[in-house]
Design an enzyme around this catalytic site. Sequence first.
Site, PDB file in Angstrom:
ATOM      1  N   CYS A 341       0.811  -1.219   0.000  1.00 15.16           N
ATOM      2  CA  CYS A 341       0.000   0.000   0.000  1.00 15.16           C
ATOM      3  C   CYS A 341       0.839   1.262   0.000  1.00 15.16           C
ATOM      4  O   CYS A 341       0.842   2.043   0.962  1.00 15.16           O
ATOM      5  CB  CYS A 341      -0.941  -0.033   1.197  1.00 15.16           C
ATOM      6  SG  CYS A 341      -1.992  -1.474   1.109  1.00 15.16           S
ATOM      7  N   TYR A 370      22.150  -6.876  -3.162  1.00 15.94           N
ATOM      8  CA  TYR A 370      21.242  -5.932  -2.502  1.00 15.94           C
ATOM      9  C   TYR A 370      19.778  -6.217  -2.845  1.00 15.94           C
ATOM     10  O   TYR A 370      18.967  -5.305  -2.988  1.00 15.94           O
ATOM     11  CB  TYR A 370      21.635  -4.479  -2.831  1.00 15.94           C
ATOM     12  CG  TYR A 370      23.106  -4.211  -2.566  1.00 15.94           C
ATOM     13  CD1 TYR A 370      23.583  -4.201  -1.259  1.00 15.94           C
ATOM     14  CD2 TYR A 370      24.027  -4.032  -3.600  1.00 15.94           C
ATOM     15  CE1 TYR A 370      24.940  -4.004  -0.995  1.00 15.94           C
ATOM     16  CE2 TYR A 370      25.377  -3.841  -3.346  1.00 15.94           C
ATOM     17  CZ  TYR A 370      25.823  -3.822  -2.042  1.00 15.94           C
ATOM     18  OH  TYR A 370      27.152  -3.643  -1.784  1.00 15.94           O
TER      19      TYR A 370
HETATM   20  N1  LLP Z   1      33.076  -2.064   1.099  1.00 19.03           N
HETATM   21  C1  LLP Z   1      32.391  -1.185   1.844  1.00 19.03           C
HETATM   22  C2  LLP Z   1      33.044  -0.578   2.996  1.00 19.03           C
HETATM   23  C3  LLP Z   1      31.064  -0.880   1.508  1.00 19.03           C
HETATM   24  O1  LLP Z   1      30.388  -0.005   2.245  1.00 19.03           O
HETATM   25  C4  LLP Z   1      30.455  -1.493   0.392  1.00 19.03           C
HETATM   26  C5  LLP Z   1      29.066  -1.207   0.028  1.00 19.03           C
HETATM   27  C6  LLP Z   1      31.215  -2.424  -0.348  1.00 19.03           C
HETATM   28  C7  LLP Z   1      32.532  -2.669   0.022  1.00 19.03           C
HETATM   29  C8  LLP Z   1      30.669  -3.155  -1.544  1.00 19.03           C
HETATM   30  O2  LLP Z   1      30.360  -2.305  -2.576  1.00 19.03           O
HETATM   31  P1  LLP Z   1      29.920  -2.892  -4.017  1.00 19.03           P
HETATM   32  O3  LLP Z   1      31.126  -3.583  -4.609  1.00 19.03           O
HETATM   33  O4  LLP Z   1      28.811  -3.826  -3.800  1.00 19.03           O
HETATM   34  O5  LLP Z   1      29.525  -1.698  -4.775  1.00 19.03           O
HETATM   35  N2  LLP Z   1      22.128  -0.979  -1.204  1.00 19.03           N
HETATM   36  C9  LLP Z   1      22.796  -0.240  -2.245  1.00 19.03           C
HETATM   37  C10 LLP Z   1      24.297  -0.414  -2.207  1.00 19.03           C
HETATM   38  C11 LLP Z   1      24.929  -0.047  -0.883  1.00 19.03           C
HETATM   39  C12 LLP Z   1      26.406  -0.251  -0.856  1.00 19.03           C
HETATM   40  C13 LLP Z   1      26.925  -0.137   0.526  1.00 19.03           C
HETATM   41  N3  LLP Z   1      28.318  -0.371   0.662  1.00 19.03           N
HETATM   42  C14 LLP Z   1      22.207  -0.647  -3.595  1.00 19.03           C
HETATM   43  O6  LLP Z   1      21.275  -1.455  -3.626  1.00 19.03           O
HETATM   44  O7  LLP Z   1      22.640  -0.141  -4.620  1.00 19.03           O
END
Ligand code: LLP
Length: 411
Positions: A341, A370
Amino acid sequence: MDYFQYRNEEAWCEEVPLEKIAAEVGTPTFVYSKSTLIRHLEAMKKAFSHWETLPCFAVKSNSNLEVLRIIFSHGFGADIVSIGELKRSLIAGADPRQIVFSGVGKQDFEIKMALEHDILSFNVESSFELRHIAQAAKKMGKVASVSLRVNPNIDAKTNPKIATGMYSSKFGIVETEVRQLVEEIKKSDSLCLVGVSCHIGSQITDLTPLREAARRMATLAKDLLSEGHELKHVDMGGGLGITYKDEVAPALDAYAQTLIEEIRDTGLRLLIEPGRVVVGNTGILLSRVIGVKQTAEKNFVVVDGAMNDLLRPSMYDSYHEILAVKNQERVMNCDIVGPICETGDYFGKDRNMPAMDEGDLLYIRACGAYGAVMASNYNSRPRAAEVLVEGGRFQIVRSRESYEQMWSAEL
Ligand code: LLP
């Protein structure tokens, strides 16, 4: 490249028709392809094979135990941000000596447990955190390995909600404070400086800011080495983007080359913390159409998945490709929405796709990162099942939450 493909206008994951999974497991269900995951893991290792590199998988992006087991069995370490993630990683077979602990708000009980397991490094984000780590280590008669997570004030050119490398964000230590913390570490018997780290954001599709960040980390590391600090690594975080729509994501080789070129002079081991690029395209969300309705302006395809299952479109206005499980020639323009909703409960807007009818199946691509990890029970909806496909077989790697499980802690 992934293993979600059409055969005779019908969508399959590896050697299994998605329709079969929906019939046996129900919907909404996250479906992961093991071959796709392994392919990504191998590609990552190969891209960095000419430099000593430890990829620490960002557990926050997909923390399903079976997914983690596969990742750790391929030699990956873990980047964790909570004790929940530490516990999951250990259950899934991670080597504590390959675990880095990130996050701006580590609590004492978390620091203590990480110390008990002798993790590779705490990526320290503030002076208060450093103080707490030193106190805990002292009490336990240990020396904590710490790395300073620097905020280099670099714009990662991504969605502001997932940009972390600028002074407007809560992350990391500002460069002017680094010196002061280095002095504190030097004075302490309970701390050992093992590295420098940074993570400037997520879904980054331009290598320029990553190069700049690596250059700055390399300069800092070389200064510290010349002052006698026995650093062991430079940790460049995660952040490499993937293609959801028409973004051009850098190739892994170009990414690896960029980082390695910049840190080569330090001679240090490279750590990275990839999440999305490892698991993003390994998963889809399978959902069934409840019904189709029209307003004066639009067609709405109402499906049984919702923002509580996949929050990204509602939260970041992010685009995910949505496809019919069975293609057909008749097409329609529609919004694909969930039953929750809120007007913000949608998966896609103004999409042209095969016409959908009650009971038809569709799937949303690139939900491996995610996706399930950000699910909630909003509207008292049990969390979706998760399925792993391997060749012609599939197994449920997280069963659909029952109503009783959902409220058992409240009784
Ligand atoms: N290392 C640290 C310290 C982080 O904070 C993150 C992600 C990563 C590595 C991994 O990043 P990646 O390679 O996945 O870009 N919920 C959001 C994304 C949040 C990312 C948070 N930190 C989305 O759905 O796009």
